[in-house]
Enzyme design. Structure first.
Site, short mmCIF file in Angstrom:
data_model
loop_
_atom_site.label_atom_id
_atom_site.label_comp_id
_atom_site.label_asym_id
_atom_site.label_seq_id
_atom_site.Cartn_x
_atom_site.Cartn_y
_atom_site.Cartn_z
N ASP A 310 29.51 -30.76 -79.10
CA ASP A 310 30.48 -29.98 -78.69
C ASP A 310 29.25 -28.83 -77.31
OD1 ASP A 310 32.66 -27.86 -79.04
OD2 ASP A 310 32.28 -27.03 -80.66
N LYS A 359 36.98 -27.60 -84.38
CA LYS A 359 36.37 -26.76 -83.59
C LYS A 359 35.95 -25.99 -84.74
CE LYS A 359 36.33 -25.69 -79.19
NZ LYS A 359 35.17 -26.26 -78.35
N LYS A 418 38.37 -17.20 -71.65
CA LYS A 418 38.56 -16.86 -73.55
C LYS A 418 37.95 -15.88 -73.58
CE LYS A 418 35.55 -19.46 -75.66
NZ LYS A 418 35.50 -20.90 -76.17
N LYS A 492 26.62 -26.75 -79.57
CA LYS A 492 27.20 -25.88 -80.72
C LYS A 492 26.74 -26.31 -82.51
CE LYS A 492 31.57 -24.92 -79.92
NZ LYS A 492 32.12 -24.00 -78.51
P1 NAD Z 1 40.90 -29.46 -70.84
O1 NAD Z 1 41.94 -30.14 -71.65
O2 NAD Z 1 41.67 -29.24 -69.76
O3 NAD Z 1 41.00 -31.20 -70.20
C1 NAD Z 1 41.05 -32.19 -70.88
C2 NAD Z 1 41.29 -33.34 -70.57
O4 NAD Z 1 40.98 -34.55 -71.03
C3 NAD Z 1 43.04 -33.22 -69.65
O5 NAD Z 1 43.07 -33.58 -68.99
C4 NAD Z 1 43.29 -34.10 -70.73
O6 NAD Z 1 44.43 -34.88 -70.43
C5 NAD Z 1 42.51 -35.61 -70.70
N1 NAD Z 1 42.39 -36.19 -72.83
C6 NAD Z 1 42.47 -36.27 -73.69
N2 NAD Z 1 42.63 -37.29 -74.42
C7 NAD Z 1 42.01 -38.04 -73.15
C8 NAD Z 1 41.66 -39.47 -73.52
N3 NAD Z 1 41.46 -40.08 -74.93
N4 NAD Z 1 40.81 -39.90 -72.69
C9 NAD Z 1 40.93 -39.45 -71.64
N5 NAD Z 1 41.19 -38.09 -71.15
C10 NAD Z 1 41.73 -37.70 -72.13
O7 NAD Z 1 40.03 -29.16 -70.82
P2 NAD Z 1 38.60 -28.16 -71.33
O8 NAD Z 1 38.71 -27.14 -71.60
O9 NAD Z 1 37.61 -29.50 -69.84
O10 NAD Z 1 37.68 -28.87 -72.12
C11 NAD Z 1 37.01 -30.64 -72.51
C12 NAD Z 1 36.60 -30.27 -74.52
O11 NAD Z 1 35.46 -29.75 -74.20
C13 NAD Z 1 37.56 -29.69 -74.57
O12 NAD Z 1 37.64 -30.99 -75.92
C14 NAD Z 1 36.94 -28.59 -75.56
O13 NAD Z 1 37.15 -28.39 -77.13
C15 NAD Z 1 35.53 -29.37 -75.47
N6 NAD Z 1 34.35 -27.73 -74.98
C16 NAD Z 1 34.66 -26.36 -73.84
C17 NAD Z 1 33.86 -26.28 -73.46
C18 NAD Z 1 34.14 -24.61 -72.30
O14 NAD Z 1 33.59 -23.52 -72.67
N7 NAD Z 1 35.27 -25.32 -71.90
C19 NAD Z 1 33.05 -25.73 -74.99
C20 NAD Z 1 32.77 -26.46 -75.53
C21 NAD Z 1 33.84 -27.45 -75.60
#
Ligand code: NAD
Length: 536
Positions: A310, A359, A418, A492
């Site tokens: 994370d 989370k 956010k 994290k």
């Molecule tokens: P997002 O929802 O925009 O992107 C995730 C993508 O993953 C989507 O396009 C979805 O179609 C795809 N997906 C889902 N299941 C899948 C699978 N099995 N195989 C392939 N693709 C798949 O989310 P994001 O904002 O890009 O964040 C991505 C991840 O990073 C999340 O899990 C989020 O919790 C984590 N994260 C993000 C942040 C941040 O600051 N943006 C911080 C910590 C963690």
């Protein structure tokens, strides 16, 4: 591949040797054994263990395969690299903006090397100058998504980057094509994601899925003539997998469970196993427990690198600084209450309970080590609570702890921006109270993207570093332990070697990394003693 070292540093010391292929350094690992005597007194025995590190100087031609390529992070990262690589500038209402890597520890922060003897001033260098590292512009991009939207359209869907940039980077994003089809087990991510899932590897045979992903990695590597592929999970947060004896507790059981298409094997675990079997480092940027014990066991068996979990981008990063600041100042946080709301697809996915739970867990343990380190402020668990074990009373077995809650809500209107609201309520002198409130507004994907780059670049570097203890018969150099806890700064809920302590403190995490990189060129870790400024 190009080694872009603007001003490489050379260490002149008997501890450091340079060959055309390697930098070899001697390092004394200094610590102390602390042994409790019969009356509770502590006996401290300083220890010194000599090691050698060997770093391959040639950076590998590296491919980054992201799972979730078409998401906010995936598409933002691709567009950022393309804009940097092609020097695309764009207009915003405040003027002309140039591309950069701000927010990347490796590309945008420095370390202190020492002092210029003539001016007595500190000399700092970019971290990326200590050892040869891949330049983000040189990463070859690819990966999978369950959504088949081509990458230019995925960038538009994400609504993260300025339009004038999107417009110019569009043709380059189009060239990336559409993500590879992926594995979708609907039970693991929120039901509200189903409408996106139009780009799937068919069937429900998990062994076939594993083989498919392995073949994708091999093909990508061959097609682009890569030395190294790093696989990165930036797909939706999955629910936790149950840890079941005989299913995912050992490497063999996990492989058998994949063969049986067992329902508790998540897509992310299939990707991790595929990566390990292809000797491609795998990093998990989301909170779920992809690394079930069987995965760690398999990584150890294959000596293949893994890291997670994370991304530590906003609220938790601040928390791992603030909680430490308070506790180290001798102030006692009584409660930490954290609220978030966000409106991107990540937030939409987290609006379902099981995914929120992942989370919540990953955000929750971040102050544990601070509390543990200061038993003056927080009462340790009583002997009877420890003896009873965590099953009887989890809270009592942990000892005194601040109340800590985490709430996340989906508010579509704020999009990728956010909001995080944190209240730190602490006890101060003579029963007094102090409350700090923080309102943190962060453009989520713009904070997360540089962390992904740092994780990938560091991981590639760590595959080129080997060590050996210096003994009578020193033996061969060998790779680091497969769980790359040196990545903790960006994570994290850092995954560490089983049985060892997790360090959450951002300062300690950075210090560990800095000390390690310096050790690889034969320099001592940073000391802020500055003795020469304190003596005559
Ligand atoms: P997002 O929802 O925009 O992107 C995730 C993508 O993953 C989507 O396009 C979805 O179609 C795809 N997906 C889902 N299941 C899948 C699978 N099995 N195989 C392939 N693709 C798949 O989310 P994001 O904002 O890009 O964040 C991505 C991840 O990073 C999340 O899990 C989020 O919790 C984590 N994260 C993000 C942040 C941040 O600051 N943006 C911080 C910590 C963690």
């Amino acid at each position: 591949t190009s080694v872009r070292q603007t001003a490489p540093i050379t260490v002149h010391s008997e501890n450091t040797r340079y060959t055309p292929e390697h930098i070899i350094s001697k390092f004394s690992n200094r610590g102390a054994d602390v042994v409790k005597g019969p009356n509770g007194e502590l006996n401290v025995i300083p220890t010194v263990k000599p090691y050698e590190f060997q770093t391959e100087v040639k950076v590998q031609k590296t491919g980054l395969m992201m799972i979730g390529l078409g998401g906010n992070n995936g598409s933002t990262l691709c567009a950022t690299i393309l804009a940097n690589r092609h020097g695309i500038t764009w207009r915003t209402k405040s003027g002309l903006q140039t591309p950069n890597y701000i927010g990347s520890l490796l590309r945008a922060s420095t370390v202190r090397l020492g002092t210029d003897p003539t001016t007595l001033k500190d000399v700092h260098v970019p971290i990326s100058n200590i050892l040869p590292m891949v330049h983000p512009n040189d990463l070859v991009l690819g990966g999978w998504d369950i959504s088949g939207l081509p990458m230019d359209e995925a960038m538009v869907r994400a609504e993260v980057l300025d339009w004038d940039l999107q417009r110019q980077v569009m043709p380059l994003m189009k060239d990336l094509g559409k993500p590879l089809p992926s594995i979708y087990y609907p039970d693991f991510i929120a039901a509200n994601q189903e409408a996106r899932a139009d780009n799937l590897i068919s069937g429900s045979d998990k062994l076939a899925h594993l083989e498919h992903i392995r073949a994708d990695i091999r093909k990508f590597k061959a097609e682009h003539d890569l030395d190294r592929v790093v696989v990165f999970w930036t797909a939706n947060t999955e629910r936790y997998s149950d840890i079941i004896a005989g299913v995912n507790d050992t490497a063999d059981n996990l492989l058998a469970a994949i063969k049986d298409s067992h329902s508790e094997v998540s897509p992310s675990t299939v990707f991790a196993v595929a990566s390990i079997l292809e000797n491609a480092p795998f990093v998990n940027g989301a909170p779920q427990n992809t690394f079930v014990p069987g995965v760690i066991d398999l990584a150890e068996r294959h000596n293949s690198f893994i890291g997670g979990d994370d991304l530590k981008s906003g609220q938790t990063k601040l928390k791992s600084v603030l909680a430490e600041f308070l506790v180290n100042a001798g102030i006692k946080p009584l409660s930490i209450a954290s609220y978030n709301h966000l409106g991107n697809n990540d937030g939409y996915n987290l609006s379902q309970e099981a995914q929120f739970k992942s989370k919540e867990i990953s955000k929750s343990s971040v102050v544990d080590d601070m509390v543990e380190s200061n038993r003056l402020l927080y009462k340790p668990p009583t002997a009877s609570a420890v003896a009873a074990g965590s099953k009887v009373d989890k809270k009592a077995a942990k000892g005194e702890h601040p109340d800590h809650i985490v709430v996340i809500k989906y508010v579509p209107a704020v999009g990728d921006s956010k909001r995080a609201i944190d209240e730190y309520h602490s006890e101060i002198l003579m029963g007094g109270r102090s409350t700090i409130n923080i309102f943190n507004e962060c453009e989520d994907s713009l904070l997360a993207t540089p962390l992904i780059l740092d994780l990938v670049i560091l991981t590639e570097l760590l595959t080129r570093i080997q060590y050996r203890p210096v003994t009578e018969q020193s033996g061969d150099f060998k790779p680091l332990y497969p769980v790359l806890s040196l990545l903790s700064y960006m994570l994290k809920a850092p995954l560490v070697k089983p049985g060892t302590d997790v360090v959450n403190s951002l300062n300690r995490q950075r210090n560990a990394l800095e000390t390690f990189l310096k050790a690889c060129v034969g320099l001592e870790g940073s000391s802020d003693l500055l003795l020469e400024t304190r003596i005559w």
